[in-house]
Design a protein around this motif. Structure first.
Motif, PDB file in Angstrom:
ATOM      1  N   LEU A  30     106.064   4.432  54.930  1.00  0.00           N
ATOM      2  CA  LEU A  30     106.159   3.043  55.379  1.00  0.00           C
ATOM      3  C   LEU A  30     104.854   2.341  55.008  1.00  0.00           C
ATOM      4  N   GLY A  31     104.834   1.775  53.818  1.00  0.00           N
ATOM      5  CA  GLY A  31     103.676   1.006  53.391  1.00  0.00           C
ATOM      6  C   GLY A  31     103.674  -0.341  54.087  1.00  0.00           C
ATOM      7  N   THR A  32     102.524  -0.734  54.602  1.00  0.00           N
ATOM      8  CA  THR A  32     102.456  -1.982  55.336  1.00  0.00           C
ATOM      9  C   THR A  32     101.248  -2.792  54.883  1.00  0.00           C
ATOM     10  N   PHE A  33     101.019  -3.890  55.556  1.00  0.00           N
ATOM     11  CA  PHE A  33      99.813  -4.693  55.372  1.00  0.00           C
ATOM     12  C   PHE A  33      99.077  -4.675  56.701  1.00  0.00           C
ATOM     13  N   HIS A  34      97.816  -5.089  56.692  1.00  0.00           N
ATOM     14  CA  HIS A  34      97.049  -5.064  57.936  1.00  0.00           C
ATOM     15  C   HIS A  34      97.334  -6.325  58.735  1.00  0.00           C
ATOM     16  N   PHE A  35      97.816  -6.140  59.949  1.00  0.00           N
ATOM     17  CA  PHE A  35      98.221  -7.265  60.780  1.00  0.00           C
ATOM     18  C   PHE A  35      97.023  -8.095  61.251  1.00  0.00           C
ATOM     19  N   GLY A  36      95.858  -7.454  61.364  1.00  0.00           N
ATOM     20  CA  GLY A  36      94.673  -8.138  61.872  1.00  0.00           C
ATOM     21  C   GLY A  36      93.551  -8.155  60.860  1.00  0.00           C
ATOM     22  N   PRO A  37      92.300  -8.325  61.318  1.00  0.00           N
ATOM     23  CA  PRO A  37      91.143  -8.360  60.417  1.00  0.00           C
ATOM     24  C   PRO A  37      91.039  -7.078  59.599  1.00  0.00           C
ATOM     25  N   THR A  38      90.612  -7.225  58.371  1.00  0.00           N
ATOM     26  CA  THR A  38      90.464  -6.066  57.493  1.00  0.00           C
ATOM     27  C   THR A  38      89.358  -6.317  56.473  1.00  0.00           C
ATOM     28  N   SER A  39      88.723  -5.238  56.051  1.00  0.00           N
ATOM     29  CA  SER A  39      87.719  -5.334  54.996  1.00  0.00           C
ATOM     30  C   SER A  39      88.353  -5.150  53.615  1.00  0.00           C
ATOM     31  N   ASP A  40      89.658  -4.899  53.586  1.00  0.00           N
ATOM     32  CA  ASP A  40      90.347  -4.723  52.308  1.00  0.00           C
ATOM     33  C   ASP A  40      90.273  -6.004  51.485  1.00  0.00           C
ATOM     34  N   ARG A  41      90.292  -5.843  50.182  1.00  0.00           N
ATOM     35  CA  ARG A  41      90.189  -6.998  49.298  1.00  0.00           C
ATOM     36  C   ARG A  41      91.419  -7.891  49.361  1.00  0.00           C
ATOM     37  N   GLY A  42      92.577  -7.283  49.567  1.00  0.00           N
ATOM     38  CA  GLY A  42      93.805  -8.065  49.701  1.00  0.00           C
ATOM     39  C   GLY A  42      94.147  -8.230  51.172  1.00  0.00           C
ATOM     40  N   LYS A  43      94.606  -9.413  51.568  1.00  0.00           N
ATOM     41  CA  LYS A  43      94.932  -9.648  52.971  1.00  0.00           C
ATOM     42  C   LYS A  43      96.179 -10.514  53.078  1.00  0.00           C
ATOM     43  N   THR A  44      97.049 -10.143  53.988  1.00  0.00           N
ATOM     44  CA  THR A  44      98.242 -10.942  54.292  1.00  0.00           C
ATOM     45  C   THR A  44      98.054 -11.592  55.656  1.00  0.00           C
ATOM     46  N   SER A  45      98.119 -12.896  55.695  1.00  0.00           N
ATOM     47  CA  SER A  45      97.942 -13.607  56.956  1.00  0.00           C
ATOM     48  C   SER A  45      99.178 -13.420  57.838  1.00  0.00           C
ATOM     49  N   PHE A  46      98.936 -13.088  59.104  1.00  0.00           N
ATOM     50  CA  PHE A  46     100.035 -12.889  60.057  1.00  0.00           C
ATOM     51  C   PHE A  46      99.709 -13.685  61.325  1.00  0.00           C
ATOM     52  N   GLU A  47      99.571 -14.984  61.153  1.00  0.00           N
ATOM     53  CA  GLU A  47      99.125 -15.843  62.236  1.00  0.00           C
ATOM     54  C   GLU A  47     100.121 -15.901  63.393  1.00  0.00           C
ATOM     55  N   ASP A  48     101.413 -15.718  63.115  1.00  0.00           N
ATOM     56  CA  ASP A  48     102.421 -15.830  64.166  1.00  0.00           C
ATOM     57  C   ASP A  48     102.863 -14.475  64.710  1.00  0.00           C
ATOM     58  N   LEU A  49     101.964 -13.502  64.652  1.00  0.00           N
ATOM     59  CA  LEU A  49     102.283 -12.147  65.109  1.00  0.00           C
ATOM     60  C   LEU A  49     102.855 -12.137  66.527  1.00  0.00           C
ATOM     61  N   PHE A  50     102.282 -12.948  67.418  1.00  0.00           N
ATOM     62  CA  PHE A  50     102.692 -12.913  68.820  1.00  0.00           C
ATOM     63  C   PHE A  50     103.748 -13.961  69.177  1.00  0.00           C
TER      64      PHE A  50
END
Length: 273
Positions: A30-50
């Motif tokens: 299950l490959g995912t993206f980081h839901f919160g802050p990350t030091s990874d170069r690529g980031k997916t914004s998940f502003e409406d998580l809650f």
């Protein structure tokens, strides 16, 4: 005579038992993206998580995953952080955890699935190892003013071809969570990850300089250690594991599990139907 027959029977039974293949452990990548802050170069914004919509989607996803009845769930954190996540999980089970502060996929998917599946914990198996981006950057800076190096690299025709894969074609904002996860676990998305490691990286180097190769081997080395951490936690009686990691890890990890005789890779598309 009877003793001899008895001995032969024991030998035959032992040989038969030894010859029986060990059942394969199914592993859902299950490959995912980081839901919160990350030091990874690529980031997916998940502003409406809650938001109610997203939380309902996570509820649906974790229920689907729990129905697989996994024996173990592996998460992207180092083994020395196990006590921390055990504490978070214990609070969650007791109902004392402030879940509005858990802005990460480890809790939102990993721990929520673990509780629904009745597991005692989600297991930390990551291995932090910095990739040598600095060496590639230094190589690019060094050769940008070196005409001899540029001529040598230009002679490697295949290493100069244009980027062969499209950029991201789907966004989280325009998708349900399941749709987006299916996208980042799709062959098309994986092809882009392959290009980063097998198209771009090898072009950093010429003659006896293999700066790009060091980058590739460092990436595979890190994931080989993650793979080993998983093997250290697996048991022959397990039937199914869920591996919850950043999607870019799935390229080497899929290869390792496909090469192992006691594992069978399960694709997310076969689960989220």
């Amino acid at each position: 005579m009877n003793r001899l027959l008895g001995l032969l029977s024991i030998i035959l039974l032992a040989t038969y038992a030894h010859a029986q293949p060990t059942p394969k452990i199914k592993i859902l990548l299950l490959g995912t993206f980081h839901f919160g802050p990350t030091s990874d170069r690529g980031k997916t914004s998940f502003e409406d998580l809650f938001s109610a919509k997203r939380q309902q989607e996570i509820q649906q996803l974790t229920t689907q995953l729990a129905r697989l009845r996994p024996d173990k769930i592996f998460i992207e954190n180092e083994p020395d952080q196990q006590a921390h996540w055990d504490s978070v999980y214990n609070q969650y089970q007791k109902g004392t955890l402030d879940t509005t502060k858990q802005r990460n996929e480890i809790f939102q998917i990993g721990l929520r699935t673990a509780r629904k599946a009745g597991l005692p914990r989600a297991i930390c198996v990551d291995h932090i190892q910095q990739l040598p981006y600095d060496k590639i950057q230094a190589f690019d800076q060094r050769t940008s003013k070196d005409s001899v190096a540029q001529r040598k690299m230009a002679a490697y025709k295949l290493l100069s071809v244009p980027y062969p894969y499209p950029k991201k074609t789907k966004t989280l904002a325009g998708s349900t969570l399941n749709e987006y996860l299916l996208y980042v676990n799709s062959p098309a998305y994986d092809a882009g990850n392959r290009a980063d490691y097998f198209v771009y990286a090898p072009s950093s180097g010429y003659d006896n300089d293999y700066t790009g190769v060091e980058f590739i081997t460092s990436w595979y080395d890190r994931n080989a250690k993650i793979f080993t951490n998983i093997l250290r936690q697996a048991e022959p009686t397990d039937t199914l594991h869920i591996l919850l990691f950043g999607s870019s890890h799935m390229l080497p990890l899929r290869h390792y599990f496909q090469m192992h005789p006691y594992f069978e890779v399960v694709e997310l598309a076969d689960v989220l139907k």
